[in-house]
Structures are given as C-alpha cells and as structure tokens.
Design a protein around this motif. Structure first.
Motif, PDB file in Angstrom:
ATOM      1  N   ILE A  87      10.032   7.543   5.501  1.00 56.42           N
ATOM      2  CA  ILE A  87       8.926   6.854   6.189  1.00 56.42           C
ATOM      3  C   ILE A  87       7.883   6.564   5.113  1.00 56.42           C
ATOM      4  O   ILE A  87       7.447   7.490   4.415  1.00 56.42           O
ATOM      5  CB  ILE A  87       8.346   7.741   7.316  1.00 56.42           C
ATOM      6  N   PRO A 145       4.405   4.234   3.299  1.00 58.43           N
ATOM      7  CA  PRO A 145       3.090   3.640   3.587  1.00 58.43           C
ATOM      8  C   PRO A 145       3.020   2.179   3.133  1.00 58.43           C
ATOM      9  O   PRO A 145       3.986   1.659   2.579  1.00 58.43           O
ATOM     10  CB  PRO A 145       2.156   4.491   2.733  1.00 58.43           C
ATOM     11  N   TRP A 146       1.878   1.563   3.344  1.00 58.51           N
ATOM     12  CA  TRP A 146       1.760   0.134   3.058  1.00 58.51           C
ATOM     13  C   TRP A 146       1.363  -0.191   1.625  1.00 58.51           C
ATOM     14  O   TRP A 146       1.456  -1.330   1.202  1.00 58.51           O
ATOM     15  CB  TRP A 146       0.759  -0.544   4.012  1.00 58.51           C
ATOM     16  N   ASN A 147       0.889   0.799   0.872  1.00 61.87           N
ATOM     17  CA  ASN A 147       0.293   0.385  -0.412  1.00 61.87           C
ATOM     18  C   ASN A 147       1.299  -0.032  -1.474  1.00 61.87           C
ATOM     19  O   ASN A 147       1.073  -0.986  -2.190  1.00 61.87           O
ATOM     20  CB  ASN A 147      -0.706   1.412  -0.935  1.00 61.87           C
ATOM     21  N   LEU A 204       7.703   3.170  -3.431  1.00 65.22           N
ATOM     22  CA  LEU A 204       7.748   4.531  -2.890  1.00 65.22           C
ATOM     23  C   LEU A 204       9.052   4.771  -2.127  1.00 65.22           C
ATOM     24  O   LEU A 204       9.540   5.900  -2.076  1.00 65.22           O
ATOM     25  CB  LEU A 204       6.512   4.800  -2.033  1.00 65.22           C
ATOM     26  N   LYS A 261      11.985   3.545   7.258  1.00 69.70           N
ATOM     27  CA  LYS A 261      11.065   2.799   8.110  1.00 69.70           C
ATOM     28  C   LYS A 261       9.794   2.543   7.308  1.00 69.70           C
ATOM     29  O   LYS A 261       8.988   3.435   7.106  1.00 69.70           O
ATOM     30  CB  LYS A 261      10.696   3.576   9.378  1.00 69.70           C
ATOM     31  N   GLY A 319       6.392   0.557  14.211  1.00 68.15           N
ATOM     32  CA  GLY A 319       5.171   1.325  13.971  1.00 68.15           C
ATOM     33  C   GLY A 319       5.385   2.821  14.025  1.00 68.15           C
ATOM     34  O   GLY A 319       6.509   3.308  13.894  1.00 68.15           O
ATOM     35  N   PRO A 320       4.273   3.563  14.247  1.00 68.03           N
ATOM     36  CA  PRO A 320       4.327   5.030  14.276  1.00 68.03           C
ATOM     37  C   PRO A 320       5.370   5.581  15.256  1.00 68.03           C
ATOM     38  O   PRO A 320       6.011   6.584  14.962  1.00 68.03           O
ATOM     39  CB  PRO A 320       2.919   5.421  14.726  1.00 68.03           C
ATOM     40  N   SER A 356      11.625  11.111  13.079  1.00 65.53           N
ATOM     41  CA  SER A 356      11.391  12.500  12.648  1.00 65.53           C
ATOM     42  C   SER A 356      11.787  13.507  13.727  1.00 65.53           C
ATOM     43  O   SER A 356      12.055  14.661  13.430  1.00 65.53           O
ATOM     44  CB  SER A 356       9.947  12.703  12.185  1.00 65.53           C
ATOM     45  N   PHE A 399       8.673  11.633   3.369  1.00 61.16           N
ATOM     46  CA  PHE A 399       7.507  10.887   3.863  1.00 61.16           C
ATOM     47  C   PHE A 399       6.490  10.664   2.761  1.00 61.16           C
ATOM     48  O   PHE A 399       6.175  11.590   1.992  1.00 61.16           O
ATOM     49  CB  PHE A 399       6.849  11.679   5.003  1.00 61.16           C
ATOM     50  N   LEU A 430       1.429  13.064  -0.050  1.00 64.52           N
ATOM     51  CA  LEU A 430       0.269  12.716   0.786  1.00 64.52           C
ATOM     52  C   LEU A 430      -0.894  12.189  -0.053  1.00 64.52           C
ATOM     53  O   LEU A 430      -0.695  11.679  -1.139  1.00 64.52           O
ATOM     54  CB  LEU A 430      -0.110  13.934   1.629  1.00 64.52           C
ATOM     55  N   GLY A 431      -2.057  12.338   0.462  1.00 66.09           N
ATOM     56  CA  GLY A 431      -3.215  11.710  -0.173  1.00 66.09           C
ATOM     57  C   GLY A 431      -3.781  12.521  -1.323  1.00 66.09           C
ATOM     58  O   GLY A 431      -3.201  13.504  -1.768  1.00 66.09           O
ATOM     59  N   GLY A 432      -4.930  12.081  -1.788  1.00 67.16           N
ATOM     60  CA  GLY A 432      -5.578  12.783  -2.886  1.00 67.16           C
ATOM     61  C   GLY A 432      -7.067  12.509  -2.931  1.00 67.16           C
ATOM     62  O   GLY A 432      -7.586  11.620  -2.228  1.00 67.16           O
ATOM     63  N   CYS A 442      -2.706   6.488  -3.902  1.00 68.21           N
ATOM     64  CA  CYS A 442      -2.805   7.918  -3.580  1.00 68.21           C
ATOM     65  C   CYS A 442      -3.436   8.686  -4.723  1.00 68.21           C
ATOM     66  O   CYS A 442      -4.098   9.687  -4.525  1.00 68.21           O
ATOM     67  CB  CYS A 442      -1.426   8.468  -3.281  1.00 68.21           C
ATOM     68  N   GLU A 466     -10.430  11.417   1.546  1.00 69.81           N
ATOM     69  CA  GLU A 466      -9.864  10.261   0.851  1.00 69.81           C
ATOM     70  C   GLU A 466     -10.430   8.974   1.454  1.00 69.81           C
ATOM     71  O   GLU A 466     -10.407   8.801   2.667  1.00 69.81           O
ATOM     72  CB  GLU A 466      -8.348  10.296   1.002  1.00 69.81           C
ATOM     73  N   LEU A 491      -3.409  16.120  -6.099  1.00 65.88           N
ATOM     74  CA  LEU A 491      -2.352  15.197  -6.511  1.00 65.88           C
ATOM     75  C   LEU A 491      -2.418  14.878  -8.005  1.00 65.88           C
ATOM     76  O   LEU A 491      -1.410  14.920  -8.696  1.00 65.88           O
ATOM     77  CB  LEU A 491      -2.440  13.904  -5.687  1.00 65.88           C
TER      78      LEU A 491
HETATM   79  P1  NAD Z   1      -0.037   6.533   7.288  1.00 65.32           P
HETATM   80  O1  NAD Z   1       0.123   8.006   7.194  1.00 65.32           O
HETATM   81  O2  NAD Z   1      -0.955   5.968   8.283  1.00 65.32           O
HETATM   82  O3  NAD Z   1       1.386   5.852   7.598  1.00 65.32           O
HETATM   83  C1  NAD Z   1       2.514   6.094   6.791  1.00 65.32           C
HETATM   84  C2  NAD Z   1       3.778   5.819   7.590  1.00 65.32           C
HETATM   85  O4  NAD Z   1       3.891   6.776   8.634  1.00 65.32           O
HETATM   86  C3  NAD Z   1       3.848   4.448   8.240  1.00 65.32           C
HETATM   87  O5  NAD Z   1       5.151   3.947   8.084  1.00 65.32           O
HETATM   88  C4  NAD Z   1       3.531   4.759   9.706  1.00 65.32           C
HETATM   89  O6  NAD Z   1       4.090   3.842  10.604  1.00 65.32           O
HETATM   90  C5  NAD Z   1       4.177   6.116   9.863  1.00 65.32           C
HETATM   91  N1  NAD Z   1       3.633   6.958  10.942  1.00 65.32           N
HETATM   92  C6  NAD Z   1       2.388   6.951  11.467  1.00 65.32           C
HETATM   93  N2  NAD Z   1       2.265   7.926  12.401  1.00 65.32           N
HETATM   94  C7  NAD Z   1       3.461   8.555  12.475  1.00 65.32           C
HETATM   95  C8  NAD Z   1       3.959   9.666  13.224  1.00 65.32           C
HETATM   96  N3  NAD Z   1       3.199  10.327  14.092  1.00 65.32           N
HETATM   97  N4  NAD Z   1       5.238  10.074  13.020  1.00 65.32           N
HETATM   98  C9  NAD Z   1       6.025   9.445  12.109  1.00 65.32           C
HETATM   99  N5  NAD Z   1       5.610   8.385  11.373  1.00 65.32           N
HETATM  100  C10 NAD Z   1       4.341   7.947  11.536  1.00 65.32           C
HETATM  101  O7  NAD Z   1      -0.381   6.074   5.804  1.00 65.32           O
HETATM  102  P2  NAD Z   1      -0.779   4.622   5.294  1.00 65.32           P
HETATM  103  O8  NAD Z   1      -2.121   4.300   5.837  1.00 65.32           O
HETATM  104  O9  NAD Z   1       0.340   3.669   5.514  1.00 65.32           O
HETATM  105  O10 NAD Z   1      -0.861   4.870   3.718  1.00 65.32           O
HETATM  106  C11 NAD Z   1      -1.966   5.380   3.078  1.00 65.32           C
HETATM  107  C12 NAD Z   1      -1.811   6.868   2.807  1.00 65.32           C
HETATM  108  O11 NAD Z   1      -0.638   7.113   2.032  1.00 65.32           O
HETATM  109  C13 NAD Z   1      -2.945   7.424   2.000  1.00 65.32           C
HETATM  110  O12 NAD Z   1      -3.363   8.652   2.533  1.00 65.32           O
HETATM  111  C14 NAD Z   1      -2.324   7.645   0.619  1.00 65.32           C
HETATM  112  O13 NAD Z   1      -2.958   8.614  -0.157  1.00 65.32           O
HETATM  113  C15 NAD Z   1      -0.939   7.997   0.956  1.00 65.32           C
HETATM  114  N6  NAD Z   1      -0.058   7.744  -0.189  1.00 65.32           N
HETATM  115  C16 NAD Z   1       0.463   8.802  -0.877  1.00 65.32           C
HETATM  116  C17 NAD Z   1       1.261   8.584  -1.988  1.00 65.32           C
HETATM  117  C18 NAD Z   1       1.854   9.729  -2.769  1.00 65.32           C
HETATM  118  O14 NAD Z   1       2.834   9.517  -3.474  1.00 65.32           O
HETATM  119  N7  NAD Z   1       1.334  10.932  -2.680  1.00 65.32           N
HETATM  120  C19 NAD Z   1       1.526   7.285  -2.400  1.00 65.32           C
HETATM  121  C20 NAD Z   1       0.965   6.236  -1.681  1.00 65.32           C
HETATM  122  C21 NAD Z   1       0.183   6.475  -0.569  1.00 65.32           C
END
Ligand code: NAD
Length: 483
Positions: free
Chosen positions: A143, A145-147, A152, A170, A202-203, A210, A220, A245-247, A278, A375, A403
C-alpha cells in the motif's frame, strides 16, 4: 486494473477520478476496486504462489525477468515520469530522475537473488549437519502513498520478486496511474500471471487488503496514523508488517560548517519536492554563532525559487499534491503563528494561486509547539537555536519519529560523534537526501518498522528455515530429546 494477467474494470463498474494538482482538473479515470476485486487479486497472487511455478523458479530465472523489466523501465522512463508528474504535481525532472534510477533496484536485487542464500551452521553435534534456507514469505500486499508512488512500490517489489514472493499493490487514490502504467511493463517482461497485480482505489481498498487472511505481509508506506491502523488490523492475523512512515527530521548545523554548502543542503532538504518527502529536513537546529549568516544565505536563494508548472524544466517547486494537503499546511502555519513562531518568510499561499504555498521559514520555534513535533509534509522549515553539542543532540532526538537527519560541520570527530547519537535510520554528514538500492532505509521510533533496500530489504520478504541432517544413519535414544 491488472489482476491475474488480465486488464479489468471494477466488478461494479465504479471509477475514481485522478486530478492533476497543477491544473486542478480531472486528467484520468481509473477503476475503483470493490471487495470482490481485492479478493480476486489476492487469490490470483495466492495461486501464483501456492500452486504456480513462481516460487519454484530458479533465482537465475527470476533475476533474468527482473533485468528485462529494468530495461523496459529505462526505455519508458520519460513517459512514466510524465504520467507521474501529472498525477502528483511533483517536478517532471524529479520524477524522471527517479524513473531513470529505478532499474538499479531490479539489477541490485537480481544480483542478490543469485548470490548466496542461507548458510552452513557450525554444528556441535558430530553426526549432524545443519544449514539455513531462505524461502519466500508468500503473498505481499503493498500500500503506497502519493508522493513517489512507483519509486516506493519498487523498493518493495524488487526484493519481493527476488525472494520469490507474489505481489498485489494498491497505490494512493490520488496517484493511481503510474502503478497501472507500470503493470504494462511487467506484462511485457513476461512475468507469469498472478505474480504482480495492481488494484486502484481508496482507503477502503487498503483496508480490505490488510484485513485479508490470505496475505502473508503488508508492506506499507504512508502516514504514521494509517500505519498504526494497519498494524492493528494485521495483528489480528499475525500478518507480517513493514512500515515506512513519516518523519520530522533534524538538520543539525554547527558554527564550523561551510555556510554556503550547508544552506544549499538545508534548502534541498525542505523545499525540494515542495517538502512532500518523508525524509524532509524540517527542523533546522542551528548553533548560535552560525544562525544569522546561515538564514541570510538560505533566504537569498529562497527568494529566487521558481514556482510553476511541474512539467517545465526551469520550475523548482510545484504545488501541494492535493487540496486537503494544501489546507493542512495552511492550518498548521496558522497554529504555529498563534503558538509564537516568528515568520521569516512565506507562511501563505503563493501569488500564482492553485495549491501553491510559499517556501516558509519559521524562527523561534520551541519543542512544545505542534510545528516542531508534527509532520507538515510541505515547504516549512522550523528553526531552533542551540549552544552546546549536547543540547543539539537532545533537540534532534526530541521527536517521536526517527527517519533521517543531517549533520553539518567540518570537524570530522564531531560529525561522527553526533551522527552516532542521533536516533534515526539514515544520517547524512554534510549532505542530504542521498538514497541507493544497496543502502538500508527505514525508521526508528514511530517512523516505522523494518528496513527497505540493502540485504536487510531482501530479508523482509524471506522466511528462514533450518534444515538438520543426521549423517551416521544410526538410531538414536528416543528419550534424549533434541540435544
Ligand atoms: P496516507 O497514510 O494517507 O495513505 C497511504 C496509503 O494508505 C494510500 O494508498 C491510502 O489509500 C491508504 N490508506 C489510507 N487509509 C487506510 C487504511 N485505514 N487501511 C489501509 N490503507 C489505507 O499517506 P499519504 O498522504 O498518501 O502519504 C504521505 C505520508 O507518507 C507522509 O506521512 C509521509 O511521511 C509518508 N511517507 C513515508 C515514506 C517513507 O519511506 N518512510 C516515504 C514517502 C511518504
């Protein structure tokens, strides 16, 4: 969507719009997967793993397919970068650099796949040999993120394929298109059906995935809130989780740094990718003597940052990727001002409109402020001052995350001392944001669980089996168990 080697719509015909954040307009429509589609993709991956030949292929065969995929990525990098930049609003040149570098993940893990697997154990029993085998973990649900959706995804896919796992991904509902386009390359490379599947949605779709009892691991990348929710769901089935996750990464700058080099590093850490990274270096922890000069140097360059169309080569900062993201940054800036932060520059929407935010520097930030702890995921640098090395380390570690970090000093002993004390998965000395397939990446604390990249990244997709072999052929006393 790409399920079991077929291109399919959602089972109920539902679709999802994908917006171009620069124009604010819908530019693509993709299927919105249903629970039935998720089950279908998981079963396809399950079948390809359990019955299919994939997990019994030789590592050499998997490596060949991976190298073919790498070549196809190189050939299609420009088109994929255009798609991704249109989908997430990040600079075309950044996305292109990512796509051009991505093949290295497949080459690196193809290499690891065909190198040693497992090891002989030093047995203390005369009639026994023992060794370990590395076996694939099973079905992986990713799963993302969008960045940096594809980058990833491929941090997970390359080691998973090398290990012999099968995969369902996804991508974020905000940026589904590049992962779908990438599936065409997987198909062309000749991977067996069911080995790689893409669902868009979406989520809810992430939740269905999961919650599945038919997957072996969730990989994830995303926010810490969603990561925690996923870990809770996964715990019910004891599904393995990898969380990136985030940082709230610190940039620790000492008086004896090279100010010009450091200023560029700080800018790259927080304003590149519009801070939507992140590992953004969002907390500038600077020694008193260097502060004024450093901020002046940073400001000089910040004033010339070109905001605009992410597709244009001269653009340096694009918009926030979504309206909710833009709103979140704005409300965090308001809160920071109320809590006493002083605005050095920015802290408002940019004149060009849309989801653009001015590059922002906030001074007089304190550790008890939200802007210091949470963050932002936007172009916002928080500045704090310190006097002693001990204080710098304390401030750097005053976070629930861990991170990344930057350390800026020309004193080599101090650089190593401080790098060793910062609790973060990556520390750069006199640099920032360098990444490679061979260098493990991941978080301490609430920045995540597990590591991606490097041999550690492969281990995350493997089980270790110990095999014991009795060599004398004689019966043993049945009541002296095991020893
Ligand atoms: P997000 O957590 O909102 O969404 C990430 C993914 O999770 C999406 O595909 C979303 O549809 C899905 N999702 C949302 N709710 C869910 C649920 N309850 N169960 C299962 N899946 C679910 O993150 P975002 O806004 O897309 O991305 C930004 C975040 O990602 C920031 O916090 C950033 O720090 C983090 N990030 C971390 C890294 C890293 O390698 N550590 C890299 C890039 C981004």
């Amino acid at each position: 969507m790409y399920i079991d080697g077929q291109w399919v719509d959602a089972s109920d015909g539902g679709t999802l719009d994908s917006l171009n954040p620069y124009t604010g307009e819908v530019w693509a429509q993709v299927p919105n997967a249903t629970a039935a589609d998720v089950a279908k993709a998981v079963e396809a991956a399950r079948r390809a793993f359990d019955d299919g030949e994939w997990r019994h292929t030789t590592p050499q065969h998997r490596a060949r397919l991976m190298r073919r995929l790498a070549e196809l990525i190189t050939k299609n990098a420009e088109e994929l970068a255009r798609i991704e930049s249109t989908d997430n609003g990040k600079l075309y040149r950044e996305m292109l650099a990512q796509w051009r570098y991505m093949p290295e993940w497949f080459y690196y893990y193809a290499g690891l796949a065909v190198s040693e697997q497992g090891r002989m154990l030093a047995s203390d029993k005369p009639n026994f040999m023992a060794f370990t085998r590395k076996e694939p973990l099973g079905v992986v649900a990713a799963i993302t993120p969008w960045n940096s959706p594809a980058f990833l995804m491929n941090w997970k896919l390359a080691p998973a394929l090398a290990a012999g796992c099968t995969f369902v991904v996804k991508p974020s509902e905000h940026t589904p298109v590049s992962s779908l386009a990438f599936a065409r390359l997987v198909e062309e490379a000749g991977f067996p059906k069911g080995v790689f599947n893409v669902l868009s949605g979406g989520p809810e779709v992430g939740k269905f995935l999961s919650e599945s009892t038919r997957i072996d691991k969730i990989a994830f990348t995303g926010s810490d809130g969603v990561g925690k929710a996923i870990a809770q769901v996964a715990a019910k089935n004891l599904t393995r989780v990898g969380l990136e996750l985030g940082g709230k990464s610190p940039q620790v700058v000492f008086d004896d740094c090279d100010v010009a080099v450091t200023a560029h590093g700080i800018i790259s850490g927080i304003f590149a990718a519009t801070g939507q990274s992140c590992m953004a270096g969002s907390r500038l922890i600077v020694q008193k003597g260097a502060k004024a000069q450093l901020i002046e140097k940073i400001l000089e360059r910040v004033k010339t940052i070109k905001l605009g169309d992410p597709m244009q080569p001269e653009t340096e900062m694009g918009p926030a990727a979504t309206k909710p993201q833009f709103d979140k940054v704005m409300s965090m800036l308001e809160a920071a001002k109320k809590q006493g932060a002083r605005v050095v520059c920015g802290a408002k929407p940019a004149e060009i409109g849309g989801y653009f935010i001015e590059p922002t520097i906030l001074d007089q930030v304190r550790p008890d402020m939200t802007i210091f702890q949470d963050e932002v995921f936007g172009p916002v640098l928080s500045v704090l001052e310190f006097e002693t090395e001990e204080e710098a380390v304390r401030l750097a570690n005053d976070t629930r995350y861990g991170l990344a970090a930057g350390v800026w000093t020309l004193n080599v002993q101090k650089a190593h001392r401080v790098a060793a004390q910062i609790r973060a998965g990556s520390v750069w000395i006199n640099a920032y944001r360098t990444l490679a397939p061979y260098a493990p990446f991941g978080g301490y604390g609430q920045s995540g669980i597990g590591r991606e990249n490097g041999p550690e990244g492969l281990a995350e997709y493997q089980e270790t089996k110990t095999v014991w072999i009795e060599t004398s052929g004689k019966s043993r006393d049945p009541f002296t168990i095991g020893l």
